[in-house]
Each structure stands twice: as structure tokens, then as C-alpha cells.
Design a protein around this motif. Structure first.
Motif, PDB file in Angstrom:
ATOM      1  N   ALA A 151       0.829  -1.211   0.000  1.00 38.89           N
ATOM      2  CA  ALA A 151       0.000   0.000   0.000  1.00 38.89           C
ATOM      3  C   ALA A 151       0.863   1.260   0.000  1.00 38.89           C
ATOM      4  O   ALA A 151       0.554   2.244  -0.683  1.00 38.89           O
ATOM      5  CB  ALA A 151      -0.929  -0.007   1.210  1.00 38.89           C
ATOM      6  N   LYS A 198      -9.924  -3.546   5.272  1.00 36.32           N
ATOM      7  CA  LYS A 198      -8.834  -2.575   5.159  1.00 36.32           C
ATOM      8  C   LYS A 198      -8.182  -2.663   3.782  1.00 36.32           C
ATOM      9  O   LYS A 198      -7.845  -1.640   3.176  1.00 36.32           O
ATOM     10  CB  LYS A 198      -7.792  -2.827   6.247  1.00 36.32           C
ATOM     11  CG  LYS A 198      -8.231  -2.419   7.646  1.00 36.32           C
ATOM     12  CD  LYS A 198      -7.122  -2.680   8.653  1.00 36.32           C
ATOM     13  CE  LYS A 198      -7.560  -2.299  10.061  1.00 36.32           C
ATOM     14  NZ  LYS A 198      -6.493  -2.586  11.062  1.00 36.32           N
ATOM     15  N   ASN A 258      -7.903   0.298   0.861  1.00 37.15           N
ATOM     16  CA  ASN A 258      -6.669   0.725   0.190  1.00 37.15           C
ATOM     17  C   ASN A 258      -6.795   0.646  -1.326  1.00 37.15           C
ATOM     18  O   ASN A 258      -6.277   1.494  -2.055  1.00 37.15           O
ATOM     19  CB  ASN A 258      -5.491  -0.126   0.661  1.00 37.15           C
ATOM     20  CG  ASN A 258      -5.053   0.195   2.069  1.00 37.15           C
ATOM     21  OD1 ASN A 258      -5.274   1.298   2.557  1.00 37.15           O
ATOM     22  ND2 ASN A 258      -4.441  -0.769   2.736  1.00 37.15           N
ATOM     23  N   ASN A 266       2.596   1.606  -3.497  1.00 36.86           N
ATOM     24  CA  ASN A 266       1.584   2.059  -4.463  1.00 36.86           C
ATOM     25  C   ASN A 266       2.092   2.015  -5.909  1.00 36.86           C
ATOM     26  O   ASN A 266       2.181   3.043  -6.583  1.00 36.86           O
ATOM     27  CB  ASN A 266       1.133   3.478  -4.116  1.00 36.86           C
ATOM     28  CG  ASN A 266      -0.165   3.863  -4.810  1.00 36.86           C
ATOM     29  OD1 ASN A 266      -0.979   3.010  -5.163  1.00 36.86           O
ATOM     30  ND2 ASN A 266      -0.361   5.151  -4.998  1.00 36.86           N
TER      31      ASN A 266
END
Length: 232
Positions: free
Chosen positions: A125, A148, A152, A128
Motif C-alpha cells: 500500500a 482494510k 486501500n 503504491n
């Protein structure tokens, strides 16, 4: 930014998968039964499995991450702190943001598979990448961690995310739906129209369609919202 599968053929032992299509920006969900070729396709797109025919072209993707189904395959360091550093990230920042303070000096391979998966996904995350390939990312996660992960993924609309999964309970909003079936990769198109052609859809979507409800997307919340609109 685009990934093109130009009439590729993937052979893995006796198994053969044929695929043709393009992946543009957005979240692409690829579903299919276990053994239908999802992992072989993920490995081929990642460059870890050579195609037997056709070609895979990538344009505009400056960074890529392939998340394998088993998180222990990603471990490269003997401490969680060093493992985070190996991703090019600040260990203290990651520990504070994702609640890893108590495990920083532990050996990653001694963590539970759920903890290790959480660590890997946290690092992903923060990195990215332009292209993210997720092979069964929901495995080993509880419902809280699955949600979660979904949160994301909502921040990646301007990048390419391809999810290979047979998850049937907690799914993210998807821009495109694909399926592996009988040795072929099939693109059903964009949501919500693709939902009507989705054979391997979760039971809650099957039930919604049976009632004449077509949700805007594929999450449980989307189905509930569509039901409320119908009743209203």
C-alpha cells in the motif's frame, strides 16, 4: 497505462490457458474455480512464467509489484524491521501507521500467516505501484483486514490493479470483471453491465439478480443499496 495480452497461451504442466485482452487503469477482478489458471496467468503477467504463444505488452507502467498467494515467499530479512526496510520504507512509520510496534524485532517467518500477509499488504500500500498483481490477497485475512485491503484498493483508480481470487464473501468495488473458464480468460466488461454475465459471482449477487436487482457494483453494500432503492 495499459497491459495487453495478445493471444497468449500459457502452459503449466498439462494445463493450458488462452488469453486475449487489455487491462487499463482501474480495478480488474479475475475470478474462477480453483485450478482454472488464475495463478498461472498472474505469474505470466508478472514475468515469472513464460508464455508458449502470443505476447504480453506493458506500456506506461514504471513500477510493478506481484503479490504471491503465500506471503512467506516474499520474506527476505530475518527481522520485521529489516523486512520493511527491504521494501524501501521507513520501519518506524510503517509500525506506527499499521500497528506493528510489538513485532518489529520478530523473525517474519515466525509470524502467523495472517500477520505476515498484513505486513506484506501494508508495504504494498505504501509503495503504491503503477501495476499491482494480487494473487488471492484475501486468503489468511480476517474480515477486518479484508475490509482494510478493500479500502486501500479504492485509492488506486488511476493505476492498474488485477486481483486473481476465488473469494466469495468480501470483495472490492471492481471496474472490470473477468473469469477463467474451460481454459480461456473471458472479459465480461465493465461493471455494472458485466455483473449480468458473471458466472462465478458470489451467492449474494446471484440472489439479488434472481430478485431482479442489479447493483451498481459487486460489494455487499452495493447489493443492499440496490435493494433499498427497489423497496423505496
Amino acid at each position: 497505462m495499459k497491459i495487453t495480452l495478445d493471444n497468449i497461451t500459457i502452459k503449466n504442466g498439462d494445463f493450458i490457458l488462452k488469453a486475449d485482452g487489455e487491462f487499463e487503469r482501474g480495478v480488474h477482478l479475475i475470478t474462477g474455480k480453483i485450478g482454472s489458471g488464475k495463478t498461472s496467468l498472474a505469474m505470466a503477467v508478472a514475468g515469472f512464467l513464460k508464455v508458449s504463444g502470443g505476447r504480453i505488452e506493458k506500456s506506461g507502467t514504471g513500477s510493478e509489484i506481484y503479490s504471491m498467494q503465500n506471503p512467506e515467499h516474499h520474506v527476505t530479512a530475518e527481522k520485521v524491521r529489516k523486512e520493511i526496510t527491504s521494501w524501501g520504507l521507513n520501519p518506524e512509520f510503517i509500525a506506527d501507521r499499521y500497528g506493528f510496534e510489538e513485532m518489529m524485532d520478530k523473525d517474519p517467518v515466525l509470524l502467523s500467516r495472517g500477520e505476515l500477509k498484513k505486513l506484506e499488504l501494508a508495504c504494498i500500500a505504501e509503495r503504491n505501484p503503477d501495476l499491482l498483481l494480487l494473487d488471492e490477497p484475501f486468503s489468511s485475512l480476517d474480515c477486518v483486514e479484508k475490509k482494510k485491503l478493500i479500502s486501500n484498493l479504492c485509492n488506486r483508480k488511476d493505476k492498474i490493479t488485477i486481483i486473481f481470487t476465488h473469494e466469495q464473501a468480501v470483495l472490492p468495488k471492481a471496474d472490470y470483471i473477468w473469469e477463467t473458464e474451460e481454459g480461456h480468460l473471458i472479459c465480461h466488461g465493465k461493471t455494472p453491465e458485466a455483473i449480468l454475465r458473471w458466472k462465478n459471482c458470489p451467492q449474494y449477487i446471484t440472489e439479488a439478480l434472481r430478485r431482479g436487482i442489479i447493483p451498481d457494483n459487486i460489494t455487499v453494500d452495493d447489493v443492499m443499496e440496490a435493494l433499498c432503492r427497489m423497496q423505496g
